[in-house]
Design an enzyme around this catalytic site. Structure first.
Site, PDB file in Angstrom:
ATOM      1  N   GLN A 116       0.847  -1.203   0.000  1.00  0.00           N
ATOM      2  CA  GLN A 116       0.000   0.000   0.000  1.00  0.00           C
ATOM      3  C   GLN A 116       0.878   1.247   0.000  1.00  0.00           C
ATOM      4  OE1 GLN A 116      -3.414  -0.676   3.091  1.00  0.00           O
ATOM      5  NE2 GLN A 116      -1.744  -2.065   3.582  1.00  0.00           N
ATOM      6  N   HIS A 133      -1.600   1.575  -4.142  1.00  0.00           N
ATOM      7  CA  HIS A 133      -2.019   2.966  -3.909  1.00  0.00           C
ATOM      8  C   HIS A 133      -1.197   3.983  -4.703  1.00  0.00           C
ATOM      9  CE1 HIS A 133      -4.026   1.845   0.211  1.00  0.00           C
ATOM     10  NE2 HIS A 133      -4.720   1.454  -0.832  1.00  0.00           N
ATOM     11  N   ASN A 234       3.296  -7.007  13.284  1.00  0.00           N
ATOM     12  CA  ASN A 234       2.947  -5.641  13.717  1.00  0.00           C
ATOM     13  C   ASN A 234       3.180  -5.555  15.221  1.00  0.00           C
ATOM     14  OD1 ASN A 234       1.594  -3.164  14.298  1.00  0.00           O
ATOM     15  ND2 ASN A 234       0.323  -3.435  12.479  1.00  0.00           N
TER      16      ASN A 234
HETATM   17  P1  OAD Z   1      -1.084   2.941   8.877  1.00  0.00           P
HETATM   18  O1  OAD Z   1      -0.356   4.184   9.218  1.00  0.00           O
HETATM   19  O2  OAD Z   1      -2.566   2.957   8.957  1.00  0.00           O
HETATM   20  O3  OAD Z   1      -0.614   1.774   9.853  1.00  0.00           O
HETATM   21  C1  OAD Z   1       0.734   1.500  10.053  1.00  0.00           C
HETATM   22  C2  OAD Z   1       0.834   0.252  10.903  1.00  0.00           C
HETATM   23  O4  OAD Z   1       2.190  -0.074  11.008  1.00  0.00           O
HETATM   24  C3  OAD Z   1       0.279   0.396  12.317  1.00  0.00           C
HETATM   25  O5  OAD Z   1      -0.613  -0.679  12.597  1.00  0.00           O
HETATM   26  C4  OAD Z   1       1.529   0.286  13.200  1.00  0.00           C
HETATM   27  O6  OAD Z   1       1.272  -0.386  14.424  1.00  0.00           O
HETATM   28  C5  OAD Z   1       2.440  -0.531  12.323  1.00  0.00           C
HETATM   29  N1  OAD Z   1       3.857  -0.354  12.576  1.00  0.00           N
HETATM   30  C6  OAD Z   1       4.518   0.735  13.036  1.00  0.00           C
HETATM   31  N2  OAD Z   1       5.830   0.519  13.089  1.00  0.00           N
HETATM   32  C7  OAD Z   1       6.035  -0.750  12.644  1.00  0.00           C
HETATM   33  C8  OAD Z   1       7.182  -1.570  12.449  1.00  0.00           C
HETATM   34  N3  OAD Z   1       8.403  -1.134  12.721  1.00  0.00           N
HETATM   35  N4  OAD Z   1       6.991  -2.822  11.972  1.00  0.00           N
HETATM   36  C9  OAD Z   1       5.774  -3.291  11.671  1.00  0.00           C
HETATM   37  N5  OAD Z   1       4.644  -2.552  11.841  1.00  0.00           N
HETATM   38  C10 OAD Z   1       4.776  -1.310  12.314  1.00  0.00           C
HETATM   39  O7  OAD Z   1      -0.564   2.494   7.455  1.00  0.00           O
HETATM   40  P2  OAD Z   1      -1.285   1.592   6.393  1.00  0.00           P
HETATM   41  O8  OAD Z   1      -1.983   0.458   7.018  1.00  0.00           O
HETATM   42  O9  OAD Z   1      -0.267   1.317   5.344  1.00  0.00           O
HETATM   43  O10 OAD Z   1      -3.614   5.290   1.832  1.00  0.00           O
HETATM   44  O11 OAD Z   1      -2.348   2.596   5.809  1.00  0.00           O
HETATM   45  C11 OAD Z   1      -3.152   2.180   4.757  1.00  0.00           C
HETATM   46  C12 OAD Z   1      -3.439   3.338   3.862  1.00  0.00           C
HETATM   47  O12 OAD Z   1      -4.028   4.393   4.608  1.00  0.00           O
HETATM   48  C13 OAD Z   1      -2.204   3.993   3.243  1.00  0.00           C
HETATM   49  O13 OAD Z   1      -1.753   3.348   2.078  1.00  0.00           O
HETATM   50  C14 OAD Z   1      -2.694   5.344   2.935  1.00  0.00           C
HETATM   51  C15 OAD Z   1      -3.376   5.619   4.246  1.00  0.00           C
HETATM   52  O14 OAD Z   1      -4.215   6.630   4.285  1.00  0.00           O
HETATM   53  C16 OAD Z   1      -3.564   6.223   0.869  1.00  0.00           C
HETATM   54  O15 OAD Z   1      -2.728   7.098   0.844  1.00  0.00           O
HETATM   55  C17 OAD Z   1      -4.605   6.035  -0.162  1.00  0.00           C
END
Ligand code: OAD
Length: 271
Positions: A116, A133, A234
């Protein structure tokens, strides 16, 4: 490498490794968390500096661009500056090495990597990856979709709210980043690849995603409906309650250990 992990995590990594050794098809979905250890803030992190008053959801939308294209364009120019010097971390490299290992060992395992993320850290690490994305480094016309190349800002430039909007050479429309915003459809081919891989995999791994944003978050459900085992990497809990194995630590710690377990268990690559 495994021995460096907390004991309770070792058990889960070993369980995951055992399953991955015999999996024929693996589908992996990464999110912002996989790039967090490279210094790129996730979306759920509080924004910093100039942009702390905004939520990502309020800037990454067609409505936001219609209402204030200058603001949205400036935010993306700032994000481009933020990522331009960032490098892959051990999680990106482990995934790339896994793909390389499959190729070199002529393994029958199929691994589809879907992200994503709009950065290019998977590519920098050497992976082949499908972007759901879009790409931060690309632009297109907001009216006629014609691709547009914009010179990137140099590291010395200051963040600048007065950066002029650019117009399409073809139709005069405003240039926008080639990114999927909230409320927009995902690229057809990328989504098809993701759906096929999720529906046909033995194991689905979510890495560093909050599982809040659909349709990407629905891929895990599609995989589970078709009998796949779900693994989540995560450090924080997510609303994804259908996970079979939770590896609750940073991706940069878990993925190299997982890779090591897979490679150590496999026959030596053929010449
Ligand atoms: P998020 O910012 O929603 O979530 C990031 C996740 O990464 C969280 O659950 C954290 O707990 C986890 N995290 C943080 N540090 C980490 C690490 N070192 N190792 C593993 N996990 C870790 O990001 P996405 O799920 O990617 O969309 O968000 C999805 C979409 O929402 C994005 O692509 C973007 C956003 O709005 C668009 O821009 C269309």
């Amino acid at each position: 490498m495994l021995a460096e992990l907390p004991p309770e995590l070792i058990v889960h990594v070993q369980h995951a490794t055992t399953l991955l050794r015999t999996a024929q098809r693996v589908c992996i979905l990464t999110g912002a968390g996989v790039s967090a250890e490279s210094g790129i803030p996730t979306f759920r992190d509080k924004q910093t500096g100039l942009w702390s008053q905004y939520r990502a959801e309020d800037l990454a939308s067609p409505d936001a661009f219609t209402q204030n294209p200058q603001l949205v364009w400036s935010w993306y120019q700032w994000r481009r500056q933020l990522v331009q010097d960032k490098k892959p971390n051990p999680a990106h490299y482990a995934l790339a090495q896994w793909q390389e290992y499959i190729t070199l060992s002529q393994s029958a395992q199929q691994l589809t990597l879907i992200t994503q993320n709009v950065d290019d850290l998977h590519e920098q690490a050497g992976s082949t990856v499908t972007h759901l994305h879009g790409h931060l480094g690309r632009n297109r016309c907001s009216q006629c979709d014609t691709p547009y190349i914009v010179p990137t800002l140099s590291a010395a430039d200051q963040v600048n709210f007065s950066i002029d909007l650019l117009n399409c050479d073809q139709c005069g429309g405003y240039i926008r980043p080639d990114i999927v915003w909230f409320g927009e459809s995902l690229p057809v081919n990328a989504w098809q690849t993701a759906e096929d891989a999720a529906a046909n995999c033995d194991i689905f791994i979510s890495i560093g995603t909050s599982s809040l944003v659909y349709p990407a978050a629905g891929l895990a459900h599609l995989a589970q409906k078709n009998g796949a085992t779900l693994i989540e990497v995560n450090p924080n809990p997510t609303p994804n309650t259908i996970v079979n194995i939770t590896l609750a630590a940073a991706a940069g710690v878990v993925m190299p250990a997982l890779l090591q377990g897979i490679i150590d268990s496999c026959p030596t690559p053929k010449d």
